[in-house]
Design a protein around this motif. Structure first.
Motif, PDB file in Angstrom:
ATOM      1  N   GLU A   8       0.858  -1.194   0.000  1.00 42.64           N
ATOM      2  CA  GLU A   8       0.000   0.000   0.000  1.00 42.64           C
ATOM      3  C   GLU A   8       0.891   1.240   0.000  1.00 42.64           C
ATOM      4  O   GLU A   8       1.959   1.252   0.625  1.00 42.64           O
ATOM      5  CB  GLU A   8      -0.909   0.037   1.234  1.00 42.64           C
ATOM      6  CG  GLU A   8      -2.069  -0.925   1.165  1.00 42.64           C
ATOM      7  CD  GLU A   8      -3.090  -0.693   2.272  1.00 42.64           C
ATOM      8  OE1 GLU A   8      -4.209  -1.182   2.125  1.00 42.64           O
ATOM      9  OE2 GLU A   8      -2.760   0.001   3.264  1.00 42.64           O
ATOM     10  N   PHE A   9       0.412   2.278  -0.681  1.00 44.75           N
ATOM     11  CA  PHE A   9       1.184   3.526  -0.754  1.00 44.75           C
ATOM     12  C   PHE A   9       0.234   4.684  -1.072  1.00 44.75           C
ATOM     13  O   PHE A   9      -0.886   4.474  -1.567  1.00 44.75           O
ATOM     14  CB  PHE A   9       2.289   3.425  -1.815  1.00 44.75           C
ATOM     15  CG  PHE A   9       1.771   3.063  -3.186  1.00 44.75           C
ATOM     16  CD1 PHE A   9       1.427   4.055  -4.104  1.00 44.75           C
ATOM     17  CD2 PHE A   9       1.598   1.717  -3.553  1.00 44.75           C
ATOM     18  CE1 PHE A   9       0.940   3.718  -5.356  1.00 44.75           C
ATOM     19  CE2 PHE A   9       1.101   1.390  -4.803  1.00 44.75           C
ATOM     20  CZ  PHE A   9       0.778   2.386  -5.705  1.00 44.75           C
ATOM     21  N   THR A  39       7.229   3.182 -10.542  1.00 45.84           N
ATOM     22  CA  THR A  39       8.437   2.834  -9.814  1.00 45.84           C
ATOM     23  C   THR A  39       8.458   3.627  -8.517  1.00 45.84           C
ATOM     24  O   THR A  39       8.325   4.856  -8.525  1.00 45.84           O
ATOM     25  CB  THR A  39       9.684   3.161 -10.643  1.00 45.84           C
ATOM     26  OG1 THR A  39       9.607   2.455 -11.887  1.00 45.84           O
ATOM     27  CG2 THR A  39      10.939   2.754  -9.911  1.00 45.84           C
ATOM     28  N   LEU A  40       8.614   2.923  -7.386  1.00 42.13           N
ATOM     29  CA  LEU A  40       8.532   3.558  -6.074  1.00 42.13           C
ATOM     30  C   LEU A  40       9.770   3.249  -5.251  1.00 42.13           C
ATOM     31  O   LEU A  40      10.309   2.139  -5.309  1.00 42.13           O
ATOM     32  CB  LEU A  40       7.311   3.055  -5.298  1.00 42.13           C
ATOM     33  CG  LEU A  40       5.935   3.165  -5.961  1.00 42.13           C
ATOM     34  CD1 LEU A  40       4.893   2.487  -5.088  1.00 42.13           C
ATOM     35  CD2 LEU A  40       5.580   4.616  -6.185  1.00 42.13           C
ATOM     36  N   PRO A  41      10.197   4.201  -4.431  1.00 43.87           N
ATOM     37  CA  PRO A  41      11.231   3.879  -3.441  1.00 43.87           C
ATOM     38  C   PRO A  41      10.585   3.133  -2.276  1.00 43.87           C
ATOM     39  O   PRO A  41       9.407   3.356  -1.960  1.00 43.87           O
ATOM     40  CB  PRO A  41      11.743   5.251  -3.008  1.00 43.87           C
ATOM     41  CG  PRO A  41      10.596   6.171  -3.231  1.00 43.87           C
ATOM     42  CD  PRO A  41       9.850   5.643  -4.425  1.00 43.87           C
ATOM     43  N   PRO A  42      11.294   2.267  -1.602  1.00 40.53           N
ATOM     44  CA  PRO A  42      10.709   1.496  -0.486  1.00 40.53           C
ATOM     45  C   PRO A  42      10.118   2.375   0.616  1.00 40.53           C
ATOM     46  O   PRO A  42       9.165   1.971   1.284  1.00 40.53           O
ATOM     47  CB  PRO A  42      11.905   0.680   0.032  1.00 40.53           C
ATOM     48  CG  PRO A  42      12.793   0.529  -1.154  1.00 40.53           C
ATOM     49  CD  PRO A  42      12.660   1.809  -1.917  1.00 40.53           C
ATOM     50  N   LYS A  43      10.646   3.594   0.795  1.00 37.00           N
ATOM     51  CA  LYS A  43      10.150   4.438   1.890  1.00 37.00           C
ATOM     52  C   LYS A  43       8.712   4.911   1.666  1.00 37.00           C
ATOM     53  O   LYS A  43       8.073   5.394   2.604  1.00 37.00           O
ATOM     54  CB  LYS A  43      11.071   5.631   2.096  1.00 37.00           C
ATOM     55  CG  LYS A  43      11.123   6.599   0.946  1.00 37.00           C
ATOM     56  CD  LYS A  43      12.081   7.749   1.263  1.00 37.00           C
ATOM     57  CE  LYS A  43      12.142   8.761   0.123  1.00 37.00           C
ATOM     58  NZ  LYS A  43      13.082   9.870   0.423  1.00 37.00           N
ATOM     59  N   ILE A  45       6.293   2.916   0.907  1.00 38.36           N
ATOM     60  CA  ILE A  45       5.390   1.809   1.218  1.00 38.36           C
ATOM     61  C   ILE A  45       4.846   1.981   2.631  1.00 38.36           C
ATOM     62  O   ILE A  45       5.601   2.123   3.602  1.00 38.36           O
ATOM     63  CB  ILE A  45       6.122   0.454   1.080  1.00 38.36           C
ATOM     64  CG1 ILE A  45       6.692   0.312  -0.343  1.00 38.36           C
ATOM     65  CG2 ILE A  45       5.182  -0.690   1.396  1.00 38.36           C
ATOM     66  CD1 ILE A  45       5.672   0.466  -1.446  1.00 38.36           C
ATOM     67  N   LEU A  46       3.521   1.939   2.757  1.00 43.29           N
ATOM     68  CA  LEU A  46       2.868   2.071   4.057  1.00 43.29           C
ATOM     69  C   LEU A  46       2.659   0.711   4.723  1.00 43.29           C
ATOM     70  O   LEU A  46       2.707   0.604   5.951  1.00 43.29           O
ATOM     71  CB  LEU A  46       1.507   2.764   3.884  1.00 43.29           C
ATOM     72  CG  LEU A  46       1.530   4.155   3.226  1.00 43.29           C
ATOM     73  CD1 LEU A  46       0.100   4.627   2.976  1.00 43.29           C
ATOM     74  CD2 LEU A  46       2.282   5.151   4.089  1.00 43.29           C
ATOM     75  N   HIS A  47       2.369  -0.275   3.923  1.00 47.99           N
ATOM     76  CA  HIS A  47       2.096  -1.620   4.452  1.00 47.99           C
ATOM     77  C   HIS A  47       2.397  -2.630   3.354  1.00 47.99           C
ATOM     78  O   HIS A  47       2.173  -2.356   2.171  1.00 47.99           O
ATOM     79  CB  HIS A  47       0.624  -1.738   4.874  1.00 47.99           C
ATOM     80  CG  HIS A  47       0.246  -3.081   5.388  1.00 47.99           C
ATOM     81  ND1 HIS A  47      -0.286  -4.074   4.576  1.00 47.99           N
ATOM     82  CD2 HIS A  47       0.323  -3.613   6.653  1.00 47.99           C
ATOM     83  CE1 HIS A  47      -0.526  -5.147   5.304  1.00 47.99           C
ATOM     84  NE2 HIS A  47      -0.165  -4.889   6.565  1.00 47.99           N
ATOM     85  N   SER A  48       2.909  -3.782   3.758  1.00 48.01           N
ATOM     86  CA  SER A  48       3.152  -4.835   2.763  1.00 48.01           C
ATOM     87  C   SER A  48       2.621  -6.165   3.270  1.00 48.01           C
ATOM     88  O   SER A  48       2.629  -6.433   4.475  1.00 48.01           O
ATOM     89  CB  SER A  48       4.657  -4.943   2.464  1.00 48.01           C
ATOM     90  OG  SER A  48       5.352  -5.445   3.585  1.00 48.01           O
TER      91      SER A  48
END
Length: 663
Positions: A8-9, A39-43, A45-48
């Motif tokens: 989630e992001f 393309t997203l940086p890992p930071k 990401i809110l939840h995986s």
């Protein structure tokens, strides 16, 4: 993070569900539920979690699974009563993980439930605080109360913002609502500050935010809205607001004015006051003059003539430090503008009890000057007096009467001789005409260029110069503290000759040194006098009133009303006020001249080239004495003194903008 992981992001303030397709370098390639790959940086990401199998799954299969996950999480989120959870935890003030919070509500903590709890907590602005590392801390009750108050204020602010925007739009369209909202006075005052001060207004950003709720352009909007609201006139003089010029008299000052007009104070100079009511006094003023502070008389005597210069005795009527005196000191001077008057004293005094009205007995300060037939000063005296004006004349009437009125002709002859003698002692006369703006009964604007060298105007002016110079000389000789007006020599040599062109006169004016007010008597170069002060307009200028008080005390044997320290304080107050008045008059005249030209855009006019400047020329319309700038191509060369025809392309009086091009 391995491929297939559900994440989630945030994307444009909305939480999206996606699946990781590839982990490349330091970034994730994700397929989002909206069918976009990004393309997203890992930071971010809110939840995986959980994990989807990508093997054999089509793009549509993945999108269906993502949409289903999003629906499930939204359903879980909607079921969470966060206030109930807070009430359970608030007293303990204990930090919990997201999973522990989820288990407390759902009695379980599946990935979808944990994600739903995260969504719900991110919506919250009151009850919980999210710390780094995923810990959740309940806010104390007092903090929640403060945050609720802030939220209510913010909600009210947003609601007011929308209401004000709708109201401004209605006002702009001429449809102001009959109901008066409680914030209307505050918003009107904010618009006034914006119109007066522009971006320098202290709450400009707030006003700008209001205006951005509307559909009209910001530039000039505050002023135009105030005109529509009837707060400002279309030709409102904003300089009066910027410079905080008093435009009305307070109720206290008006009450004091009425008392003075009704109950004349005792005359401290009664035993010294001469009865001159038998003299034939005349006032000579403009057609629209309403306050008369000077009058003239002439008697034939064995030595030649006795010229009387009689000035309204305001000093006896208004004692020092009276509320009216303090008001006049703050104003410094009356300001006469084409469309309005801002008198130093209330009109019921300045146009009545103080004024030398025809056929009314009045107190005065009279300069009785004996001159030989050639205008040579023989002797003179000044004293408090009682006078009565017999004739009220205008400049125009005097010019018409000079040829057949022996008395006026004699005064005119004497004034010419006085002037010639004064100029022969080093004085200099700058003979520039003056532009006047007036309005007819229908409000139409009219311009008049008047020659200030008419015999009637020179007659009066020279008499006033004589009285002022005599007053200055007497005070200086007797060592009585006074405020003098001096003028140093010009910065550049000025040739003394007649028949100068307008360009030469303009250059002469720029060479003149500024007139200064000071406590030491110094020469006045332009007048050709060893010292000079002002004493002939006490109704209109505070300096003249101060001079009167010192003169009256001197001639009546009393101690001076003011010492040097007193005059220093008075000078510090009136000098800025007089500069302010001059600035306002100059600016207002220019506004009306531009207003006159604004109705003639597209026309061509003759202009005089005054000087060449980098990338532009300074020009003047000779018939208006109005200066302006014109940009020209580098190939065009003009010389000072050239005349050119220019076209009026754009005129904006309020912005002081005049754009012309060569015709």
């Amino acid at each position: 993070m391995e491929p297939g992981r559900i994440v989630e992001f945030f994307e444009e303030k909305r939480i999206l569900v996606g699946v990781v397709l590839e982990f490349k370098g330091e970034r994730l390639r994700v397929l989002a539920q909206n069918s976009r790959e990004m393309t997203l940086p890992p930071k971010r990401i809110l939840h995986s979690g959980p994990h989807l199998s990508l093997a054999g799954a089509s793009r549509q299969d993945l999108l269906r699974r993502l949409e289903e996950t999003a629906r499930v999480r939204e359903a879980f989120r909607a079921a969470i009563d966060l206030e109930e959870v807070w009430e359970l935890l608030a007293q303990e003030n204990q930090a919990l993980t997201m999973a522990e919070m989820t288990d407390l509500w759902f009695s379980g903590a599946s990935p979808d439930q944990v994600a739903a709890m995260g969504r719900r907590l991110r919506e919250d602005r009151l009850l919980f605080k999210l710390r780094e590392g995923g810990l959740v801390v309940p806010n104390p009750p007092e903090t929640v109360e403060q945050l609720q108050d802030q939220q209510q204020r913010e909600l009210g602010r947003r609601q007011e913002m929308a209401e004000v925007g709708a109201w401004l739009q209605a006002v702009w369209e001429g449809q102001e609502l009959e109901a008066q909202p409680p914030w209307r006075p505050r918003v009107v005052e904010l618009l006034r500050r914006m119109a007066v001060w522009g971006a320098e207004a202290p709450d400009y950003d707030q006003g700008k935010a209001y205006l951005e709720q509307t559909r009209f352009h910001l530039a000039g909007a505050p002023f135009k809205l105030l005109v529509r609201l009837g707060v400002f006139q279309e030709d409102e003089d904003l300089d009066l607001h910027r410079l905080e010029v008093p435009r009305e008299f307070s109720p206290e000052v008006l009450a004091g004015s009425r008392r003075l007009a009704r109950d004349h104070p005792a005359d401290p100079y009664a035993s010294h006051r001469q009865d001159l009511t038998g003299l034939e006094l005349m006032t000579i003023d403009g057609e629209h003059t309403r306050d008369y502070d000077d009058a003239l008389s002439l008697e034939e005597v064995p030595e030649g003539w006795r010229l009387g210069i009689h000035i309204a005795d305001v000093a006896t009527l208004v004692p020092p430090d009276h509320p009216l005196d303090r008001e006049a000191r703050g104003r410094g001077t009356s300001i006469y503008l084409p469309e309005r008057r801002l008198p130093m004293f209330p009109e019921e005094l300045s146009e009545d009890a103080m004024s030398l009205l025809a056929h009314q007995e009045r107190l005065a300060l009279s300069f009785m000057v004996t001159l030989d037939p050639d205008g040579e000063l023989l002797h003179w005296a000044v004293s408090p007096s009682r006078v009565k004006v017999r004739r009220r004349l205008t400049y125009r009437e005097v010019d018409e009467l000079l040829a057949r009125d022996p008395g006026l002709a004699a005064i005119s002859h004497l004034s010419r001789r006085l002037k010639e003698r004064r100029l022969s002692q080093g004085g200099f006369e700058l003979r520039l005409p003056e532009v006047w703006v007036s309005f007819d009964a229908q409000g139409e604007l009219h311009l008049t260029v008047e020659d200030q060298e008419t015999e009637s105007r020179q007659l009066v002016a020279e008499a006033m110069v004589l009285a002022n110079s005599l007053a200055a000389g007497l005070l200086a000789d007797q060592g009585i503290p006074a405020i003098y007006r001096g003028q140093p020599e010009p910065r550049e040599t000025i040739r003394r000759q007649d028949g100068k062109s307008l360009l030469e006169l303009w250059r002469d004016r720029r060479r003149l040194s500024r007139v200064v007010m000071e406590l030491d008597p110094r020469p006045h170069w332009g007048l050709g006098l060893p010292c000079y002060t002002l004493a002939t307009s006490p109704i209109r200028r505070y300096l003249d009133l101060v001079t009167h008080r010192q003169l009256l005390a001197l001639v009546c044997g009393a101690p001076p009303v003011y010492g040097l320290d007193d005059l220093e304080q008075i000078l510090a107050a009136i000098e800025p006020a007089m500069r302010r008045a001059g600035f306002i008059k100059t600016r207002r005249l220019r506004y009306w001249l531009l207003k006159y030209l604004a109705a003639r855009v597209g026309q061509t006019r003759e202009a005089l080239v005054l000087e060449s400047l980098p990338h532009r020329y300074r020009l003047m319309f000779p018939d208006l004495l109005l200066e302006f700038f014109m940009q020209t191509p580098a190939s065009l060369k003009l010389t000072s003194g050239d005349t050119v025809m220019v076209r009026l392309d754009k005129v904006s009086p309020r912005e002081d903008h005049l754009k012309v091009s060569l015709a």
